[in-house]
Write a protein that holds these residues in place. Structure first.
Motif, PDB file in Angstrom:
ATOM      1  N   ALA A  47       0.841  -1.208   0.000  1.00 25.52           N
ATOM      2  CA  ALA A  47       0.000   0.000   0.000  1.00 25.52           C
ATOM      3  C   ALA A  47       0.869   1.249   0.000  1.00 25.52           C
ATOM      4  O   ALA A  47       0.568   2.247  -0.669  1.00 25.52           O
ATOM      5  N   GLN A  48       1.967   1.200   0.739  1.00 26.82           N
ATOM      6  CA  GLN A  48       2.881   2.339   0.789  1.00 26.82           C
ATOM      7  C   GLN A  48       3.538   2.566  -0.564  1.00 26.82           C
ATOM      8  O   GLN A  48       3.671   3.710  -1.020  1.00 26.82           O
ATOM      9  N   GLY A  49       3.954   1.463  -1.227  1.00 32.46           N
ATOM     10  CA  GLY A  49       4.553   1.592  -2.543  1.00 32.46           C
ATOM     11  C   GLY A  49       3.563   2.125  -3.564  1.00 32.46           C
ATOM     12  O   GLY A  49       3.919   2.942  -4.424  1.00 32.46           O
ATOM     13  N   LEU A  50       2.311   1.660  -3.481  1.00 33.01           N
ATOM     14  CA  LEU A  50       1.270   2.128  -4.408  1.00 33.01           C
ATOM     15  C   LEU A  50       1.034   3.622  -4.251  1.00 33.01           C
ATOM     16  O   LEU A  50       0.948   4.359  -5.246  1.00 33.01           O
ATOM     17  N   ALA A  51       0.957   4.093  -3.008  1.00 31.72           N
ATOM     18  CA  ALA A  51       0.716   5.519  -2.763  1.00 31.72           C
ATOM     19  C   ALA A  51       1.866   6.363  -3.306  1.00 31.72           C
ATOM     20  O   ALA A  51       1.647   7.412  -3.930  1.00 31.72           O
ATOM     21  N   ALA A  52       3.113   5.899  -3.101  1.00 31.45           N
ATOM     22  CA  ALA A  52       4.258   6.655  -3.593  1.00 31.45           C
ATOM     23  C   ALA A  52       4.291   6.673  -5.108  1.00 31.45           C
ATOM     24  O   ALA A  52       4.645   7.683  -5.736  1.00 31.45           O
ATOM     25  N   LEU A  53       3.879   5.587  -5.711  1.00 35.49           N
ATOM     26  CA  LEU A  53       3.881   5.488  -7.164  1.00 35.49           C
ATOM     27  C   LEU A  53       2.833   6.419  -7.778  1.00 35.49           C
ATOM     28  O   LEU A  53       3.098   7.117  -8.770  1.00 35.49           O
ATOM     29  N   GLN A  54       1.661   6.464  -7.180  1.00 39.30           N
ATOM     30  CA  GLN A  54       0.570   7.281  -7.725  1.00 39.30           C
ATOM     31  C   GLN A  54       0.797   8.775  -7.496  1.00 39.30           C
ATOM     32  O   GLN A  54       0.237   9.609  -8.220  1.00 39.30           O
ATOM     33  N   SER A  55       1.611   9.122  -6.510  1.00 42.96           N
ATOM     34  CA  SER A  55       1.865  10.542  -6.242  1.00 42.96           C
ATOM     35  C   SER A  55       3.112  11.067  -6.957  1.00 42.96           C
ATOM     36  O   SER A  55       3.377  12.274  -6.918  1.00 42.96           O
ATOM     37  N   ALA A  56       3.884  10.176  -7.602  1.00 42.55           N
ATOM     38  CA  ALA A  56       5.122  10.595  -8.262  1.00 42.55           C
ATOM     39  C   ALA A  56       4.845  11.344  -9.555  1.00 42.55           C
ATOM     40  O   ALA A  56       3.905  11.016 -10.294  1.00 42.55           O
TER      41      ALA A  56
ATOM     42  N   HIS B  85       2.975  -2.328 -16.605  1.00 40.71           N
ATOM     43  CA  HIS B  85       1.961  -2.834 -15.684  1.00 40.71           C
ATOM     44  C   HIS B  85       1.714  -1.872 -14.523  1.00 40.71           C
ATOM     45  O   HIS B  85       1.450  -2.288 -13.389  1.00 40.71           O
ATOM     46  N   LEU B  86       1.781  -0.580 -14.801  1.00 47.62           N
ATOM     47  CA  LEU B  86       1.530   0.400 -13.750  1.00 47.62           C
ATOM     48  C   LEU B  86       0.052   0.406 -13.364  1.00 47.62           C
ATOM     49  O   LEU B  86      -0.821   0.209 -14.213  1.00 47.62           O
ATOM     50  N   PRO B  87      -0.244   0.640 -12.095  1.00 41.20           N
ATOM     51  CA  PRO B  87      -1.648   0.721 -11.673  1.00 41.20           C
ATOM     52  C   PRO B  87      -2.297   2.007 -12.168  1.00 41.20           C
ATOM     53  O   PRO B  87      -1.615   2.938 -12.630  1.00 41.20           O
ATOM     54  N   ALA B  88      -3.604   2.057 -12.065  1.00 38.63           N
ATOM     55  CA  ALA B  88      -4.346   3.265 -12.468  1.00 38.63           C
ATOM     56  C   ALA B  88      -3.949   4.430 -11.567  1.00 38.63           C
ATOM     57  O   ALA B  88      -3.581   4.248 -10.409  1.00 38.63           O
ATOM     58  N   GLY B  89      -4.044   5.636 -12.133  1.00 40.50           N
ATOM     59  CA  GLY B  89      -3.773   6.836 -11.346  1.00 40.50           C
ATOM     60  C   GLY B  89      -2.336   7.280 -11.369  1.00 40.50           C
ATOM     61  O   GLY B  89      -1.965   8.198 -10.625  1.00 40.50           O
ATOM     62  N   CYS B  90      -1.489   6.684 -12.204  1.00 41.81           N
ATOM     63  CA  CYS B  90      -0.080   7.071 -12.276  1.00 41.81           C
ATOM     64  C   CYS B  90       0.143   8.081 -13.398  1.00 41.81           C
ATOM     65  O   CYS B  90      -0.595   8.134 -14.390  1.00 41.81           O
ATOM     66  N   THR B  91       1.189   8.856 -13.260  1.00 41.01           N
ATOM     67  CA  THR B  91       1.540   9.846 -14.267  1.00 41.01           C
ATOM     68  C   THR B  91       1.934   9.182 -15.587  1.00 41.01           C
ATOM     69  O   THR B  91       2.381   8.033 -15.621  1.00 41.01           O
TER      70      THR B  91
ATOM     71  N   ASP C 287       9.065  14.895  -7.781  1.00 44.27           N
ATOM     72  CA  ASP C 287       9.068  13.662  -6.988  1.00 44.27           C
ATOM     73  C   ASP C 287       9.114  12.469  -7.944  1.00 44.27           C
ATOM     74  O   ASP C 287       8.300  12.382  -8.877  1.00 44.27           O
ATOM     75  N   THR C 288      10.043  11.568  -7.701  1.00 46.36           N
ATOM     76  CA  THR C 288      10.301  10.490  -8.665  1.00 46.36           C
ATOM     77  C   THR C 288      10.210   9.122  -7.995  1.00 46.36           C
ATOM     78  O   THR C 288      10.674   8.938  -6.866  1.00 46.36           O
ATOM     79  N   ALA C 289       9.605   8.185  -8.734  1.00 45.87           N
ATOM     80  CA  ALA C 289       9.579   6.787  -8.300  1.00 45.87           C
ATOM     81  C   ALA C 289      10.478   5.979  -9.225  1.00 45.87           C
ATOM     82  O   ALA C 289      10.358   6.070 -10.450  1.00 45.87           O
ATOM     83  N   VAL C 290      11.385   5.208  -8.633  1.00 49.05           N
ATOM     84  CA  VAL C 290      12.248   4.307  -9.398  1.00 49.05           C
ATOM     85  C   VAL C 290      11.819   2.884  -9.064  1.00 49.05           C
ATOM     86  O   VAL C 290      11.850   2.467  -7.902  1.00 49.05           O
ATOM     87  N   LEU C 291      11.405   2.137 -10.091  1.00 51.43           N
ATOM     88  CA  LEU C 291      10.829   0.810  -9.879  1.00 51.43           C
ATOM     89  C   LEU C 291      11.866  -0.300 -10.030  1.00 51.43           C
ATOM     90  O   LEU C 291      12.717  -0.254 -10.915  1.00 51.43           O
ATOM     91  N   TYR C 292      11.737  -1.295  -9.160  1.00 49.16           N
ATOM     92  CA  TYR C 292      12.557  -2.499  -9.234  1.00 49.16           C
ATOM     93  C   TYR C 292      11.655  -3.714  -9.057  1.00 49.16           C
ATOM     94  O   TYR C 292      10.689  -3.680  -8.284  1.00 49.16           O
ATOM     95  N   SER C 293      11.979  -4.800  -9.772  1.00 44.03           N
ATOM     96  CA  SER C 293      11.200  -6.019  -9.579  1.00 44.03           C
ATOM     97  C   SER C 293      11.603  -6.659  -8.254  1.00 44.03           C
ATOM     98  O   SER C 293      12.706  -6.433  -7.741  1.00 44.03           O
ATOM     99  N   GLY C 294      10.713  -7.461  -7.694  1.00 43.02           N
ATOM    100  CA  GLY C 294      11.014  -8.147  -6.443  1.00 43.02           C
ATOM    101  C   GLY C 294      11.153  -7.182  -5.287  1.00 43.02           C
ATOM    102  O   GLY C 294      10.393  -6.219  -5.147  1.00 43.02           O
ATOM    103  N   ASP C 295      12.150  -7.435  -4.452  1.00 37.49           N
ATOM    104  CA  ASP C 295      12.391  -6.618  -3.266  1.00 37.49           C
ATOM    105  C   ASP C 295      13.657  -5.795  -3.461  1.00 37.49           C
ATOM    106  O   ASP C 295      14.646  -6.284  -4.035  1.00 37.49           O
ATOM    107  N   THR C 296      13.660  -4.575  -2.974  1.00 40.84           N
ATOM    108  CA  THR C 296      14.797  -3.663  -3.138  1.00 40.84           C
ATOM    109  C   THR C 296      16.054  -4.147  -2.404  1.00 40.84           C
ATOM    110  O   THR C 296      17.154  -3.675  -2.682  1.00 40.84           O
ATOM    111  N   GLY C 297      15.893  -5.099  -1.485  1.00 41.71           N
ATOM    112  CA  GLY C 297      17.033  -5.574  -0.717  1.00 41.71           C
ATOM    113  C   GLY C 297      17.535  -6.945  -1.119  1.00 41.71           C
ATOM    114  O   GLY C 297      18.433  -7.494  -0.468  1.00 41.71           O
TER     115      GLY C 297
END
Length: 396
Positions: free
Chosen positions: A17-26, A38-44, A67-77
């Motif tokens: 949910a946190q990632g989705l919110a950051a993605l939609q606000s970027a 495969h971006l969700p609805a509401g993205c730039t 404000d920028t979102a950088v996407l990675y598959s899987g987990d960032t760690g």
């Protein structure tokens, strides 16, 4: 604000949910083309298909107040490109937050209803990976593979681990998800989706112990065998470490080769032998002790040494009169290789010291004289074995 977001499987449903919110606000979204599709609805719509750190930094410099979102598959760690980008962003003064995602480990474990806390996690995706060494060291290994599950299974099969249980997860967390089960040797013959991961599970191996296995633990024939006490001393002289590449020249029954392989589970051992009966015994002892990191090289040294990788240490039990040429071949591959030569004849001892000295090495000689008890009625008598000389060579 720069948000590094783990997108899990790449589907919007696997975002937190946190990632989705950051993605939609970027105001700017950067990432691999597959993720942007495969971006969700509401993205730039301000999206750029870039994933290399230098490309990402250039995009950020071009839109510094966004404000920028950088996407990675899987987990960032978990073997993520975020590891390289994050310190660069911090050095350049950007405000950064990292939002983790579902890893392929979690997705596979969930798909098959299994815990994953005991798995050894390894990446073979764009990295050098020795699956045999990993499986020898850990009974359950998860491989991040890309499209290489069959290649890894083929390597395991070639080493004698084809009966290990294998599980491949394809396109995890997507509508095309598929799980395949089988033995490693079966999956080695199949093809898989580019987005695949592999879990290998093997049966328990014989317990590993301090060097110096009992003589009667080995399968033996008429071929001479290095005795227990000499084997233990030789491994100490060679100072074997877990990751060493090791040669056993004139391997005989393979007793020293097996001990070397068990002492260096993450390394490789090459047993060089020209006698057919001895070669058969080496293979039998390899299987008995599950020494799958041991490779038999059938041939006569020094010619048989040409194709071998450079050794960290070499045990020489026999050279068929080619001592000088064998030492020369070893030092040509690695001038600082650790050497241990065994001899029971004074002529062989003299030759070994002379050869080492001629090659600029300082020779050290240790004599091992072993006596074992033999029962005679109610008494126990000591029966002496032939003295053995261990000759080691080191750079002065």
């Amino acid at each position: 604000m720069i948000s590094l977001i783990g997108m899990g499987s790449g589907c919007p449903e696997s975002l937190t949910a946190q990632g989705l919110a950051a993605l939609q606000s970027a105001g700017l979204i950067l990432g691999a083309k597959r993720l942007l599709e495969h971006l969700p609805a509401g993205c730039t719509d301000n999206c750029k298909a870039v994933y290399k750190p230098e490309e990402i930094l250039a995009c950020l410099a071009a839109q510094p107040d966004t404000d920028t979102a950088v996407l990675y598959s899987g987990d960032t760690g978990f073997y993520s490109g975020a590891a390289k980008l994050l310190p660069l962003l911090r050095v350049m003064g950007y405000s950064v937050r990292v939002l983790p995602g579902l890893s392929s480990v979690q997705l596979l474990a969930a798909a098959v209803g299994r815990p994953w806390q005991d798995w050894k996690l390894v990446s073979a995706h764009g990295r050098a990976c020795d699956p045999v060494a990993e499986i020898l060291a850990h009974p359950q290994v998860f491989f991040l593979t890309g499209d290489t599950p069959a290649t890894l299974c083929a390597k395991l099969t070639a080493a004698g681990l084809g009966a290990a249980h294998a599980l491949v997860g394809e396109n995890l967390g997507t509508p095309a998800e598929a799980i395949r089960f089988g033995l490693a040797r079966e999956l080695a013959e199949q093809t898989f989706a580019p987005l695949s991961v592999l879990l290998i599970e093997r049966e328990a191996l014989p317990p590993r112990r301090t060097p110096g296995l009992p003589d009667d633990a080995f399968i033996r024939g008429a071929v001479p065998m290095t005795k227990q006490e000499v084997r233990a001393a030789a491994l100490a002289k060679l100072a074997v470490t877990p990751t060493d590449t090791l040669w056993d020249v004139g391997a005989g029954t393979g007793s020293v080769s097996v001990e070397l392989a068990l002492t260096a589970p993450a390394g490789q051992v090459y047993a060089v032998e020209c006698d057919p009966e001895a070669c058969a015994l080496i293979q039998q002892n390899r299987e008995k002790f599950a020494a799958y990191n041991l490779t038999l090289i059938e041939g006569k040294a020094p010619d048989a040494l040409d194709a071998l990788p450079a050794p960290d240490a070499v045990f020489i039990g026999g050279t068929k009169g080619n001592m000088d040429a064998v030492i020369d071949a070893v030092l040509h591959k690695n001038p600082v290789a650790r050497l241990c030569i065994t001899a029971i004849a004074l002529e062989t001892l003299s030759a070994a010291v002379a050869v080492l000295t001629a090659h600029g090495l300082s020779a050290e000689v240790t004599q091992i004289a072993v006596s074992r008890t033999k029962k005679a009625g109610s008494l126990h008598l000591l029966m002496a074995n032939n003295p053995v000389f261990l000759i080691t060579g080191a750079r002065t």
